[in-house]
Write a protein that holds these residues in place. Structure first.
Motif, PDB file in Angstrom:
ATOM      1  N   ALA A 318       0.809  -1.219   0.000  1.00  0.00           N
ATOM      2  CA  ALA A 318       0.000   0.000   0.000  1.00  0.00           C
ATOM      3  C   ALA A 318       0.843   1.270   0.000  1.00  0.00           C
ATOM      4  N   PHE A 319       2.117   1.166   0.426  1.00  0.00           N
ATOM      5  CA  PHE A 319       2.981   2.343   0.472  1.00  0.00           C
ATOM      6  C   PHE A 319       4.076   2.306  -0.593  1.00  0.00           C
ATOM      7  N   ASP A 320       3.949   1.443  -1.580  1.00  0.00           N
ATOM      8  CA  ASP A 320       4.969   1.341  -2.624  1.00  0.00           C
ATOM      9  C   ASP A 320       5.285   2.716  -3.222  1.00  0.00           C
ATOM     10  N   GLY A 321       6.568   3.029  -3.321  1.00  0.00           N
ATOM     11  CA  GLY A 321       6.998   4.286  -3.925  1.00  0.00           C
ATOM     12  C   GLY A 321       6.992   5.460  -2.977  1.00  0.00           C
ATOM     13  N   ALA A 322       6.447   5.296  -1.773  1.00  0.00           N
ATOM     14  CA  ALA A 322       6.347   6.420  -0.833  1.00  0.00           C
ATOM     15  C   ALA A 322       6.808   6.006   0.564  1.00  0.00           C
ATOM     16  N   ARG A 323       7.738   5.044   0.613  1.00  0.00           N
ATOM     17  CA  ARG A 323       8.291   4.622   1.900  1.00  0.00           C
ATOM     18  C   ARG A 323       9.474   5.521   2.269  1.00  0.00           C
ATOM     19  N   LEU A 324       9.878   5.458   3.504  1.00  0.00           N
ATOM     20  CA  LEU A 324      10.993   6.273   3.970  1.00  0.00           C
ATOM     21  C   LEU A 324      12.270   5.921   3.212  1.00  0.00           C
ATOM     22  N   CYS A 325      12.945   6.954   2.725  1.00  0.00           N
ATOM     23  CA  CYS A 325      14.224   6.833   2.001  1.00  0.00           C
ATOM     24  C   CYS A 325      14.093   6.047   0.704  1.00  0.00           C
ATOM     25  N   GLU A 326      12.880   5.873   0.224  1.00  0.00           N
ATOM     26  CA  GLU A 326      12.702   5.241  -1.093  1.00  0.00           C
ATOM     27  C   GLU A 326      12.970   6.246  -2.201  1.00  0.00           C
ATOM     28  N   GLN A 327      12.731   7.536  -1.895  1.00  0.00           N
ATOM     29  CA  GLN A 327      13.019   8.626  -2.823  1.00  0.00           C
ATOM     30  C   GLN A 327      14.030   9.559  -2.167  1.00  0.00           C
ATOM     31  N   SER A 328      14.732  10.327  -2.969  1.00  0.00           N
ATOM     32  CA  SER A 328      15.850  11.129  -2.472  1.00  0.00           C
ATOM     33  C   SER A 328      15.429  12.201  -1.477  1.00  0.00           C
ATOM     34  N   GLY A 329      14.212  12.712  -1.559  1.00  0.00           N
ATOM     35  CA  GLY A 329      13.781  13.812  -0.696  1.00  0.00           C
ATOM     36  C   GLY A 329      13.195  13.391   0.630  1.00  0.00           C
ATOM     37  N   SER A 330      13.290  12.118   0.974  1.00  0.00           N
ATOM     38  CA  SER A 330      12.710  11.612   2.225  1.00  0.00           C
ATOM     39  C   SER A 330      13.193  12.432   3.428  1.00  0.00           C
ATOM     40  N   PRO A 331      12.298  12.719   4.413  1.00  0.00           N
ATOM     41  CA  PRO A 331      10.980  12.110   4.628  1.00  0.00           C
ATOM     42  C   PRO A 331       9.808  12.856   4.018  1.00  0.00           C
ATOM     43  N   ALA A 332      10.064  13.893   3.204  1.00  0.00           N
ATOM     44  CA  ALA A 332       8.961  14.599   2.561  1.00  0.00           C
ATOM     45  C   ALA A 332       8.200  13.663   1.631  1.00  0.00           C
ATOM     46  N   SER A 333       6.880  13.800   1.616  1.00  0.00           N
ATOM     47  CA  SER A 333       5.986  13.054   0.717  1.00  0.00           C
ATOM     48  C   SER A 333       5.974  11.547   0.967  1.00  0.00           C
ATOM     49  N   THR A 334       6.438  11.134   2.131  1.00  0.00           N
ATOM     50  CA  THR A 334       6.359   9.710   2.461  1.00  0.00           C
ATOM     51  C   THR A 334       5.061   9.440   3.216  1.00  0.00           C
ATOM     52  N   LEU A 335       4.726   8.166   3.356  1.00  0.00           N
ATOM     53  CA  LEU A 335       3.479   7.767   4.003  1.00  0.00           C
ATOM     54  C   LEU A 335       3.700   7.206   5.406  1.00  0.00           C
ATOM     55  N   ALA A 336       4.946   7.262   5.882  1.00  0.00           N
ATOM     56  CA  ALA A 336       5.274   6.749   7.209  1.00  0.00           C
ATOM     57  C   ALA A 336       6.060   7.792   7.988  1.00  0.00           C
ATOM     58  N   THR A 337       6.004   7.687   9.297  1.00  0.00           N
ATOM     59  CA  THR A 337       6.734   8.618  10.157  1.00  0.00           C
ATOM     60  C   THR A 337       8.205   8.207  10.236  1.00  0.00           C
ATOM     61  N   PRO A 338       9.120   9.146  10.144  1.00  0.00           N
ATOM     62  CA  PRO A 338      10.539   8.810  10.298  1.00  0.00           C
ATOM     63  C   PRO A 338      10.848   8.455  11.751  1.00  0.00           C
ATOM     64  N   ILE A 339      11.957   7.774  11.972  1.00  0.00           N
ATOM     65  CA  ILE A 339      12.423   7.626  13.354  1.00  0.00           C
ATOM     66  C   ILE A 339      12.823   9.002  13.846  1.00  0.00           C
ATOM     67  N   ARG A 340      12.227   9.390  14.964  1.00  0.00           N
ATOM     68  CA  ARG A 340      12.543  10.681  15.561  1.00  0.00           C
ATOM     69  C   ARG A 340      12.690  10.520  17.069  1.00  0.00           C
ATOM     70  N   LEU A 341      13.769  11.080  17.618  1.00  0.00           N
ATOM     71  CA  LEU A 341      14.087  10.990  19.029  1.00  0.00           C
ATOM     72  C   LEU A 341      14.068  12.386  19.647  1.00  0.00           C
ATOM     73  N   GLN A 342      14.053  12.423  20.982  1.00  0.00           N
ATOM     74  CA  GLN A 342      14.134  13.681  21.716  1.00  0.00           C
ATOM     75  C   GLN A 342      15.348  13.637  22.639  1.00  0.00           C
ATOM     76  N   ASP A 343      15.924  14.791  22.899  1.00  0.00           N
ATOM     77  CA  ASP A 343      17.052  14.885  23.832  1.00  0.00           C
ATOM     78  C   ASP A 343      16.477  15.218  25.210  1.00  0.00           C
ATOM     79  N   GLY A 344      15.984  14.162  25.890  1.00  0.00           N
ATOM     80  CA  GLY A 344      15.192  14.359  27.098  1.00  0.00           C
ATOM     81  C   GLY A 344      13.729  14.491  26.713  1.00  0.00           C
ATOM     82  N   PRO A 345      12.798  14.352  27.685  1.00  0.00           N
ATOM     83  CA  PRO A 345      11.364  14.425  27.370  1.00  0.00           C
ATOM     84  C   PRO A 345      10.920  15.876  27.175  1.00  0.00           C
TER      85      PRO A 345
END
Length: 417
Positions: A318-345
């Motif tokens: 269902a996400f073919d062609g729009a997965r993370l890092c499948e296209q050069s501009g990732s994470p823009a225009s993707t259908l999934a959330t990137p891994i994102r961390l916080q430096d403390g809560p």
């Protein structure tokens, strides 16, 4: 006719008229209950990653809004039920109300038992108890189930964490840095199939999931107002592609088969895909294994409930062609959330790791471990992804087939067949 006979006849008629009950107006027909669609299961159904999360009622009956980033992760709110989830995006003619009872991190255990009763569970009632409450006020016509990626053998979160952490450790820590190994080996190799789930774990997970869904079907037969309902078994789509776009292969003349490749590590993190290329194929086989398991559960229960309306929905493409890092501009225009961390809560996501040293990386990674809510959206369908999954669900809700696949074409067209 004699006077006696006329008198006797009159008396008999009088008795008869007294014995006959008065005319009774027919009782009005009971009003039909409003129809409903219900979602049960885990984060891929609850809307993790889709944002705008609703308050969630906890075990004590209190509606819990956002409690702050440093609150315990077992807070009911962190079930992360989103109004942007696929259940609310799907076109479902005839459905008058929709109820999202799924919970991020949900396991088969949580179907018949309060999630709080297991390690790592949240303070919410058993999903079947919540389903029974809906059945008292609504005629349940459609049930979306997403279950199996989390169980007592493995969880999606632990699989994702394992493979991402190995990549990050490999990118920032050299083999000669012995200080890093004082607490034991720091695993830096790509994930293999056995790292994600063994054959024995697949067998156990399948049995566990089948038993939980059997409970759902049995309960629906008991509570559904008219006994007519379709159950859609959705599997899982991988947020990562089979191969990364070529611009994510190397950086500063280093690839992820070398030792210590910080620039490449930072580039992939920024793109949302901190992962070894060699881990991608095992990850896709893991996703396919989840699909096989979900379809197996449907098949087993179709045999046990021969009159039940059960449909398997395969969303692995269902996400073919729009997965993370499948296209050069990732994470823009993707259908999934990137891994994102916080430096403390802090509530502020770190979007770039450029310039961070290994001690910084360790501190940031530890935040996710201590306050899991700070990173739990990672690698889940985003709001746009749930719109696509809603189209998948709409197709599964009306199909005459017992199994359908939802596929996204290169032009963004989504078909269910």
């Amino acid at each position: 006719m004699s006077v006696f006979r006329r008198t006797a006849l009159a008396a008999a008629l009088a008795v008869a008229s007294v014995a006959l009950p008065p005319a009774v107006a027919p009782a009005p027909a009971a009003a039909a209950l409003p129809t409903a669609a219900v979602a049960l299961g885990d984060s891929f159904i609850s809307g993790e990653g889709a944002g705008a999360y609703s308050s969630v009622v906890d075990l004590s009956g209190v509606s819990r809004p956002f409690p702050g980033w440093s609150a315990p992760n077992n807070n009911a709110y962190f079930c992360h039920r989103s109004p942007n989830a696929s259940l609310f995006q799907a076109a479902l003619p005839g459905i008058q109300a929709r109820f999202n009872l799924a919970c991020s991190g949900g396991q088969p255990h949580d179907i018949g038992t309060a999630s709080a009763n297991r390690t790592g569970g949240r303070q919410v009632a058993a999903q079947l108890d919540q389903l029974r409450a809906v059945g008292q006020t609504h005629d349940i016509d459609l049930v979306l189930i997403g279950l199996g990626s989390n169980n007592s053998s493995f969880t999606f979160g632990s699989v994702a964490e394992k493979c991402a952490n190995r990549f990050i450790a490999d990118a920032w820590t050299g083999w000669w840095e012995f200080w890093a190994y004082l607490g034991g080996p720091v695993e830096q190799k790509p994930c293999t199939d056995a790292d994600l789930a063994t054959a024995a774990q697949w067998t156990a997970a399948t049995a566990e999931t089948t038993a939980a869904v059997r409970q759902i079907l049995t309960t629906l037969d008991q509570i559904d107002a008219d006994g007519q309902h379709r159950i859609v078994f959705q599997d899982y789509t991988n947020p990562l592609p089979p191969e990364l776009a070529s611009n994510f292969w190397t950086e500063d003349s280093r690839d992820d088969t070398r030792d210590k490749f910080r620039a490449l590590g930072a580039e992939r993190y920024a793109g949302g895909c901190p992962i070894h290329r060699a881990s991608l194929a095992p990850g896709h086989r893991f996703s396919q294994g989840l699909g096989t398991m979900v379809n197996s559960v449907r098949g087993t229960l179709a045999a046990e409930f021969p009159t039940a309306d059960l449909v398997y929905l395969n969303v692995q493409r269902a996400f073919d062609g729009a997965r993370l890092c499948e296209q050069s501009g990732s994470p823009a225009s993707t259908l999934a959330t990137p891994i994102r961390l916080q430096d403390g809560p802090t509530g502020v996501f770190v979007t770039s790791l450029s310039g961070y040293d290994k001690l910084d990386i360790q501190r940031i990674a530890n935040t996710c471990g201590t306050y899991f809510q700070t990173c739990q959206e990672s690698w889940h369908p985003n709001a746009a992804g749930h719109q696509v999954l809603g189209r998948c669900l709409a197709g599964a809700a009306t199909t005459a087939a017992r199994a359908v696949a939802c596929v996204r074409a290169p032009d963004g067209t989504v078909t269910v067949s």
